[in-house]
Design an enzyme around this catalytic site. Structure first.
Site, PDB file in Angstrom:
ATOM      1  N   CYS A 130      32.931  46.345  26.051  1.00 42.48           N
ATOM      2  CA  CYS A 130      33.574  45.867  27.273  1.00 42.48           C
ATOM      3  C   CYS A 130      34.477  46.942  27.866  1.00 42.48           C
ATOM      4  O   CYS A 130      35.402  47.421  27.200  1.00 42.48           O
ATOM      5  CB  CYS A 130      34.379  44.611  26.959  1.00 42.48           C
ATOM      6  SG  CYS A 130      35.220  43.959  28.420  1.00 42.48           S
ATOM      7  N   CYS A 147      32.269  35.850  31.815  1.00 41.96           N
ATOM      8  CA  CYS A 147      33.249  35.829  30.734  1.00 41.96           C
ATOM      9  C   CYS A 147      34.586  35.525  31.391  1.00 41.96           C
ATOM     10  O   CYS A 147      35.081  36.329  32.188  1.00 41.96           O
ATOM     11  CB  CYS A 147      33.280  37.189  30.038  1.00 41.96           C
ATOM     12  SG  CYS A 147      34.618  37.345  28.826  1.00 41.96           S
ATOM     13  N   CYS A 171      29.712  44.728  29.101  1.00 43.66           N
ATOM     14  CA  CYS A 171      30.655  43.869  29.814  1.00 43.66           C
ATOM     15  C   CYS A 171      31.622  44.774  30.566  1.00 43.66           C
ATOM     16  O   CYS A 171      31.921  45.873  30.094  1.00 43.66           O
ATOM     17  CB  CYS A 171      31.419  42.995  28.812  1.00 43.66           C
ATOM     18  SG  CYS A 171      32.662  41.927  29.590  1.00 43.66           S
ATOM     19  N   CYS A 205      50.783  41.071  37.844  1.00 43.01           N
ATOM     20  CA  CYS A 205      50.574  40.093  36.760  1.00 43.01           C
ATOM     21  C   CYS A 205      51.723  40.234  35.745  1.00 43.01           C
ATOM     22  O   CYS A 205      51.896  41.312  35.156  1.00 43.01           O
ATOM     23  CB  CYS A 205      49.229  40.312  36.088  1.00 43.01           C
ATOM     24  SG  CYS A 205      47.868  40.455  37.270  1.00 43.01           S
ATOM     25  N   CYS A 229      48.273  49.939  38.130  1.00 41.48           N
ATOM     26  CA  CYS A 229      47.629  48.858  38.889  1.00 41.48           C
ATOM     27  C   CYS A 229      48.602  48.245  39.904  1.00 41.48           C
ATOM     28  O   CYS A 229      49.749  47.937  39.569  1.00 41.48           O
ATOM     29  CB  CYS A 229      47.121  47.781  37.925  1.00 41.48           C
ATOM     30  SG  CYS A 229      46.270  46.445  38.782  1.00 41.48           S
ATOM     31  N   CYS A 285      51.403  41.960  32.213  1.00 44.65           N
ATOM     32  CA  CYS A 285      50.533  43.129  32.017  1.00 44.65           C
ATOM     33  C   CYS A 285      51.267  44.467  31.932  1.00 44.65           C
ATOM     34  O   CYS A 285      52.012  44.840  32.849  1.00 44.65           O
ATOM     35  CB  CYS A 285      49.495  43.186  33.138  1.00 44.65           C
ATOM     36  SG  CYS A 285      48.283  44.500  32.843  1.00 44.65           S
ATOM     37  N   ARG A 296      36.229  33.412  22.296  1.00 41.52           N
ATOM     38  CA  ARG A 296      36.710  34.673  21.680  1.00 41.52           C
ATOM     39  C   ARG A 296      38.202  34.605  21.378  1.00 41.52           C
ATOM     40  O   ARG A 296      39.031  34.395  22.266  1.00 41.52           O
ATOM     41  CB  ARG A 296      36.414  35.866  22.611  1.00 41.52           C
ATOM     42  CG  ARG A 296      36.823  37.220  22.014  1.00 41.52           C
ATOM     43  CD  ARG A 296      36.202  38.396  22.745  1.00 41.52           C
ATOM     44  NE  ARG A 296      34.765  38.225  22.820  1.00 41.52           N
ATOM     45  CZ  ARG A 296      34.093  37.932  23.943  1.00 41.52           C
ATOM     46  NH1 ARG A 296      34.725  37.838  25.086  1.00 41.52           N
ATOM     47  NH2 ARG A 296      32.792  37.763  23.911  1.00 41.52           N
TER      48      ARG A 296
HETATM   49  N1  SAM Z   1      42.436  44.417  36.129  1.00 43.48           N
HETATM   50  C1  SAM Z   1      41.421  43.538  35.734  1.00 43.48           C
HETATM   51  C2  SAM Z   1      41.796  42.091  35.873  1.00 43.48           C
HETATM   52  O1  SAM Z   1      42.979  41.739  35.903  1.00 43.48           O
HETATM   53  O2  SAM Z   1      40.874  41.259  35.938  1.00 43.48           O
HETATM   54  C3  SAM Z   1      40.873  43.785  34.339  1.00 43.48           C
HETATM   55  C4  SAM Z   1      41.827  44.133  33.232  1.00 43.48           C
HETATM   56  S1  SAM Z   1      43.037  42.924  32.817  1.00 43.48           S
HETATM   57  C5  SAM Z   1      44.077  43.821  31.726  1.00 43.48           C
HETATM   58  C6  SAM Z   1      42.121  41.780  31.796  1.00 43.48           C
HETATM   59  C7  SAM Z   1      42.861  40.612  31.193  1.00 43.48           C
HETATM   60  O3  SAM Z   1      43.663  41.033  30.106  1.00 43.48           O
HETATM   61  C8  SAM Z   1      43.826  39.844  32.062  1.00 43.48           C
HETATM   62  O4  SAM Z   1      43.198  38.948  32.925  1.00 43.48           O
HETATM   63  C9  SAM Z   1      44.634  39.095  31.034  1.00 43.48           C
HETATM   64  O5  SAM Z   1      44.046  37.840  30.758  1.00 43.48           O
HETATM   65  C10 SAM Z   1      44.555  39.983  29.788  1.00 43.48           C
HETATM   66  N2  SAM Z   1      45.870  40.531  29.439  1.00 43.48           N
HETATM   67  C11 SAM Z   1      46.529  41.511  30.076  1.00 43.48           C
HETATM   68  N3  SAM Z   1      47.713  41.747  29.512  1.00 43.48           N
HETATM   69  C12 SAM Z   1      47.837  40.878  28.476  1.00 43.48           C
HETATM   70  C13 SAM Z   1      48.861  40.621  27.520  1.00 43.48           C
HETATM   71  N4  SAM Z   1      49.990  41.289  27.523  1.00 43.48           N
HETATM   72  N5  SAM Z   1      48.638  39.674  26.588  1.00 43.48           N
HETATM   73  C14 SAM Z   1      47.468  38.981  26.597  1.00 43.48           C
HETATM   74  N6  SAM Z   1      46.473  39.179  27.467  1.00 43.48           N
HETATM   75  C15 SAM Z   1      46.659  40.117  28.411  1.00 43.48           C
HETATM   76  C1  DTB Z   2      40.560  39.528  27.770  1.00 45.46           C
HETATM   77  O1  DTB Z   2      40.559  38.306  28.035  1.00 45.46           O
HETATM   78  N1  DTB Z   2      41.415  40.121  26.964  1.00 45.46           N
HETATM   79  C2  DTB Z   2      41.167  41.544  26.912  1.00 45.46           C
HETATM   80  C3  DTB Z   2      39.890  41.703  27.786  1.00 45.46           C
HETATM   81  N2  DTB Z   2      39.680  40.377  28.281  1.00 45.46           N
HETATM   82  C4  DTB Z   2      39.859  42.704  28.836  1.00 45.46           C
HETATM   83  C5  DTB Z   2      42.344  42.351  27.319  1.00 45.46           C
HETATM   84  C6  DTB Z   2      43.589  42.040  26.518  1.00 45.46           C
HETATM   85  C7  DTB Z   2      44.672  42.969  26.962  1.00 45.46           C
HETATM   86  C8  DTB Z   2      45.895  42.870  26.105  1.00 45.46           C
HETATM   87  C9  DTB Z   2      46.986  43.771  26.559  1.00 45.46           C
HETATM   88  C10 DTB Z   2      46.556  45.202  26.689  1.00 45.46           C
HETATM   89  O2  DTB Z   2      46.235  45.837  25.674  1.00 45.46           O
HETATM   90  O3  DTB Z   2      46.561  45.690  27.831  1.00 45.46           O
HETATM   91 FE1  SF4 Z   3      46.213  44.919  37.100  1.00 43.19          FE
HETATM   92 FE2  SF4 Z   3      46.929  44.165  34.683  1.00 43.19          FE
HETATM   93 FE3  SF4 Z   3      46.777  42.364  36.629  1.00 43.19          FE
HETATM   94 FE4  SF4 Z   3      44.511  43.490  35.645  1.00 43.19          FE
HETATM   95  S1  SF4 Z   3      45.932  42.158  34.552  1.00 43.19           S
HETATM   96  S2  SF4 Z   3      45.031  43.155  37.805  1.00 43.19           S
HETATM   97  S3  SF4 Z   3      45.284  45.533  35.168  1.00 43.19           S
HETATM   98  S4  SF4 Z   3      48.198  44.089  36.535  1.00 43.19           S
END
Ligand code: SAM
Ligand code: DTB
Ligand code: SF4
Length: 339
Positions: free
Chosen positions: A117, A208, A148, A77, A73, A80, A281
């Site tokens: 989802c 959501c 979702c 973030c 990606c 992530c 959630r």
């Molecule tokens: N790329 C899309 C976005 O950012 O909206 C969808 C996938 S993204 C992984 C969805 C959510 O996962 C993020 O907004 C964040 O809140 C959560 N997330 C990602 N990495 C995480 C982590 N290490 N611990 C907790 N939540 C995480």
């Molecule tokens: C949300 O709020 N948490 C989920 C879902 N929406 C997409 C994702 C959590 C991701 C946790 C780190 C990972 O496994 O990438």
């Molecule tokens: Fe990309 Fe992860 Fe950010 Fe979603 S949360 S936009 S997957 S870097």
């Protein structure tokens, strides 16, 4: 103890989401901050009272996640594992095909999940990506599950196309308070997220949206996140995922100090009180949480979990462990209740 707060109790129960005029806030930040300052047991009592006024006792809704396009990606973030900016050992994959996704959804449904989802590591999907996801949504919806998707920022027309395919919810998190956001993400701004939520809502898809705590933010900033969600117009989200940061090696937040578990429980309670009819959630971070803290989260008003051995790329308690936990707590799931 904040006696001033106790002497002037905050209105307990707010009615279901209602539109508000632009200038009016349902939950001024100071009121949300005051909830955080309540003595723990008082806060828990208020949250459980609001919860029982709005939901059947102990009802827990089960959502299963599937990463339909992992890694690579372009966003940065800081939490992530899927960002191309950090070396986390998460390989980038192509998008999964319909057969694989339907098989995963069927397995989730058989295990008791009611919502499926689909997550993609995109900044925003291209038109062709939306065409492909629409096919997935159609196929999952045909199984009789709620659908979702979380695909990043949406452009005009994307949300309506997904709605027409049968999308029930779109997940797009505000993630944190506006004043902490810039410490976590540089590649897009808070308003981009609010704009996507507007497009989702405008298309008639349920929202959501939640966030992550434990990223080094202050309590005031946790309150700021909840206030943003609770004051969203025309109403707060139908579904609010509260994630406890999963600290992933290679990300800038790998060494963030863990949040006090009781503070995490407070976030759940304040979300419940300020958004009485939403599904709160209990999301990422359960594997590191232990059963007692999860039980307190349910008592504080959480009524949904991510259910399945994996989140997107990191681990989640396995299905058998969750079944045992829910049975131990006597918690029926939505699938078991006649709704
Ligand atoms: N790329 C899309 C976005 O950012 O909206 C969808 C996938 S993204 C992984 C969805 C959510 O996962 C993020 O907004 C964040 O809140 C959560 N997330 C990602 N990495 C995480 C982590 N290490 N611990 C907790 N939540 C995480
Ligand atoms: C949300 O709020 N948490 C989920 C879902 N929406 C997409 C994702 C959590 C991701 C946790 C780190 C990972 O496994 O990438
Ligand atoms: Fe990309 Fe992860 Fe950010 Fe979603 S949360 S936009 S997957 S870097």
């Amino acid at each position: 103890m904040n006696t001033a707060t106790l002497e002037q109790p905050i209105t307990l129960h707010r009615a279901a989401p209602k539109p508000v005029a632009n200038s009016e806030e349902r939950w001024p930040l100071a009121e949300v901050e005051a909830l955080f300052e309540l003595p723990f047991l008082e806060l828990m009592h208020r949250a459980q009272t609001v919860h029982r006024e709005n939901f059947p006792a102990g009802d827990v809704q089960l959502s299963t996640l599937l990463s339909i396009k992992t890694g690579g990606c372009p966003e940065d973030c800081g939490y992530c594992p899927q960002s191309v900016h950090y070396d986390t050992g998460t390989p980038a994959t192509k998008m999964l095909g319909v057969d694989v996704v339907v098989a995963a959804a069927k397995a989730a449904q058989e295990a008791g999940a009611t919502r499926f989802c689909m997550g993609a590591a995109w900044r925003s999907p291209k038109d062709r990506d939306v065409d492909n996801v629409a096919e997935l949504v159609k196929a999952v919806k045909a199984l009789g599950m709620e659908t979702c998707a979380t695909l990043g920022m949406l452009e005009d027309g994307h949300a309506t196309q997904l709605r027409d395919a049968g999308l029930d919810y779109y997940n797009h998190n505000l993630d944190t308070s506006p004043d902490f956001y810039g410490d976590i993400i540089d590649t897009r701004v808070y308003q981009d997220r609010l704009d996507t939520l507007d497009r989702v809502r405008g298309a008639g898809v349920k929202v959501c949206s939640g966030g992550i705590v434990g990223m080094g933010e202050t309590r005031a900033q946790r309150a700021g996140l909840v206030a943003q969600l609770a004051n969203l117009e025309p109403s707060y989200p139908e579904s609010v995922p509260v994630n406890n940061l999963v600290r992933v090696e290679g990300t800038p937040l790998a060494d963030a100090p863990p949040l006090d578990p009781l503070e995490f429980v407070r976030v759940i309670a304040v979300a419940r009180i300020t958004m009485p009819t939403t599904r709160v959630r209990l999301s990422a971070g359960r594997q590191q949480m232990g059963e007692a803290v999860q039980a307190m989260c349910f008592l504080a008003g959480a009524n949904s979990i991510f259910y399945g051995d994996k989140l997107l790329v990191t681990g989640n308690p396995d299905v058998e462990a969750d079944r045992q936990l829910l049975a131990k707590l006597g918690l029926p799931t939505s699938g078991m209740l006649a709704t």
